[in-house]
Design an enzyme around this catalytic site. Structure first.
Site, PDB file in Angstrom:
ATOM      1  CB  ALA A  10      -7.732  20.743 -16.318  1.00 40.13           C
ATOM      2  CB  ALA A  11      -8.199  19.711 -21.755  1.00 36.55           C
ATOM      3  N   GLY A  12      -8.335  23.039 -21.288  1.00 36.56           N
ATOM      4  CA  GLY A  12      -8.677  24.460 -22.302  1.00 36.56           C
ATOM      5  C   GLY A  12      -7.169  25.018 -22.053  1.00 36.56           C
ATOM      6  NE  ARG A  16     -13.536  33.416 -22.637  1.00 41.40           N
ATOM      7  CZ  ARG A  16     -14.863  33.519 -21.801  1.00 41.40           C
ATOM      8  NH1 ARG A  16     -15.011  34.397 -21.757  1.00 41.40           N
ATOM      9  NH2 ARG A  16     -15.306  32.162 -21.896  1.00 41.40           N
ATOM     10  CB  THR A  79     -18.051  20.707 -21.909  1.00 43.20           C
ATOM     11  OG1 THR A  79     -18.962  20.954 -22.758  1.00 43.20           O
ATOM     12  CG2 THR A  79     -17.263  22.320 -21.797  1.00 43.20           C
ATOM     13  CG  ASN A 386      28.603  32.869   3.619  1.00 49.75           C
ATOM     14  OD1 ASN A 386      28.901  33.621   2.846  1.00 49.75           O
ATOM     15  ND2 ASN A 386      26.977  32.044   3.154  1.00 49.75           N
ATOM     16  CE1 TYR A 387      30.449  30.352  -3.624  1.00 48.53           C
ATOM     17  CE2 TYR A 387      30.818  32.549  -4.328  1.00 48.53           C
ATOM     18  CZ  TYR A 387      30.330  31.332  -4.589  1.00 48.53           C
ATOM     19  OH  TYR A 387      30.736  31.229  -5.551  1.00 48.53           O
ATOM     20  NE  ARG A 440      41.036  46.651  17.078  1.00 49.62           N
ATOM     21  CZ  ARG A 440      40.070  47.092  17.937  1.00 49.62           C
ATOM     22  NH1 ARG A 440      38.730  46.686  18.006  1.00 49.62           N
ATOM     23  NH2 ARG A 440      39.965  47.567  19.379  1.00 49.62           N
TER      24      ARG A 440
END
Length: 459
Positions: A10-12, A16, A79, A386-387, A440
């Site tokens: 898995a080093a490459g 491409r 490889t 809420n904020y 209201r």
């Protein structure tokens, strides 16, 4: 059974792929390719699993975590050179080493187990996993002699015209006697078109030493494909999707249009669930029996209860109970906890909130940072505010409360059990149990006021 080891290449960088993301980290059905490979290998009861990393080493390590040991290939010299980086960890070990590329996400543990068993049965020093490719372009070719024995494996760039016509390909997966592998790797040269140290050259060296080389051909070429560009990535995605969907259908799930349904590899679905087209189900999602999902629904890391229906909606990182109705066009954001027989209708957003059994939020509402009791009715246009610009605050609504349409509940605030909030109210103080809260402005009608305005416009 001899000791078993694995080396994942898995080093490459994967030039491409034309991507900032390292090749083996590109996802197939939501999971990075190298994670697919390591997950399958870890089902083989290995004594050691070593991943060779290079480009993006830290990100690959972060992805795989403790599922592997790691060695680094500083220079990308082929490889054979990559496997040699594991020498310090494996050189003196007795047993069998399987070498797999990190860009082969479709390989299954069943195929890998069959390869290992064949290798042991044959008593070979090396065994190659091969396949018949409809189009072998890009793959190394397996060249056999008149006795049908493997004569050599030749990389495409080094193959003659006759060799290029061969359709049996080297999948890039091998088994080796471990000590023979590392002894032979030191004899491999880089006298080839690429100037690299090829792992398949180990086979030729062993053959010249009169060691037994075996071949195990899988009947499923699709399982062996390597992903080197975005075209191959899309092919792998399609094949993995098909494999996953067929698994669920054989286990009693109805998927009405498998080609347009996307289910991740970690999803669990019980019998008699129905999944409609356009649905995307990912993460560690669990869907219980007789639920109905879709069409056009996205679910990620959720538990969905039995007989629940979710249509044209999005749900993430949440728990959803039994016989719940969600959608169309609802958004269940993380840390929502939806009880049984709850209704969440169109254009409702729920975030970090608990809605207890039989409560309803039927349409056009935002319920965030809230604790909603049982049997609550929340009217159209309700917002839990809420904020405050700096902090989030909690809204609590007691059992059987009724929240009128277009209400603002300014947190922190509590609406008591059985209480009523009149439509159009802005509530910033607690409402006692069974009270009616009206907040209201008083309505004022100015007679003929509009008539005066309209006259002014004409003038």
């Amino acid at each position: 059974m001899s000791n078993r080891y694995a080396v994942v290449l898995a080093a490459g960088q994967g030039t491409r792929m034309k991507s900032k993301l390292y090749k083996v980290l590109h996802p197939v059905m939501g999971r990075p390719m190298v994670q697919h490979v390591v997950d399958q290998l870890n089902k083989l009861e290995l004594d050691k699993l070593i991943t060779v990393v290079g480009f993006g080493a830290e990100k690959v390590k972060d992805q795989l975590g403790d599922n592997s040991q790691y060695v680094i290939q500083e220079e990308q010299l082929g490889t054979g050179h990559a496997v040699l980086q594991a020498e310090d960890l494996l050189e003196n070990e007795e047993g069998t080493t399987i070498v797999v590329s990190g860009d082969t996400p479709l390989l299954t543990h069943k195929t890998l187990e069959a390869l290992l068993n064949h290798h042991d049965k044959e008593g070979a020093k090396a065994t190659v996993l091969t396949a018949e490719a409809p189009d072998p372009t890009g793959y190394g070719r397996v060249i056999r002699n008149d006795a049908d024995e493997v004569q050599r494996i030749v990389e495409q760039k080094d193959a003659s015209k006759e060799e290029l016509a061969v359709k049996e390909i080297n999948t890039g997966t091998y088994c080796f006697d471990n000590k023979s592998l590392f002894e032979t790797l030191k004899q491999v040269s880089n006298d080839n078109a690429q100037g690299e140290y090829y792992l398949p050259d180990v086979l030729e060296i062993l053959k010249q030493a009169n060691e037994k080389i075996s071949v195990f051909q899988t009947g499923d070429f699709d399982e062996t494909i390597g992903v080197n560009d975005r075209v191959a990535l899309s092919q792998a995605e399609k094949l993995m999707k098909k494999r996953i969907n067929e698994h669920h259908m054989r286990n009693g799930v109805t998927i009405t249009d498998p080609e347009n349904t996307y289910i991740g590899p970690d999803v669990a679905i019980e019998q008699d669930v129905v999944v409609y087209p356009g649905s995307i189900i990912n993460g560690h999602t669990v869907i219980k029996t007789e639920a109905v999902i879709g069409p056009h629904t996205e679910i990620d890391n959720c538990t969905v209860g039995s007989e629940t229906v979710i249509r044209q909606s999005v749900a993430k990182d949440s728990a959803i109970g039994n016989r719940v109705q969600i959608g169309p066009f609802a958004h269940i954001r993380p840390q929502a906890n939806i009880g049984n027989e709850v209704k969440i209708g169109n254009f409702v957003e729920v975030k970090k909130a608990t809605l207890d059994d039989q409560s309803k939020v039927s349409h056009l509402s935002y319920i965030g940072d809230a604790e909603v009791g049982k049997g609550v009715n929340i009217g159209c246009g309700t917002i839990t505010v809420n904020y405050d610009g700096q902090n989030k605050h909690l809204t609590k609504i007691g059992d059987d409360a009724f929240i009128g349409c277009n209400s603002n509940l300014i947190a922190p605030v509590t609406v008591g059990k059985g209480a009523y909030v009149a439509a159009g109210s802005t509530i910033n103080q607690d409402v006692p149990d069974e009270a009616l809260s009206i907040a209201r402005a008083r309505q004022t009608n100015k007679e003929e006021y509009a008539k005066k305005i309209n006259k002014q416009k004409k003038d």
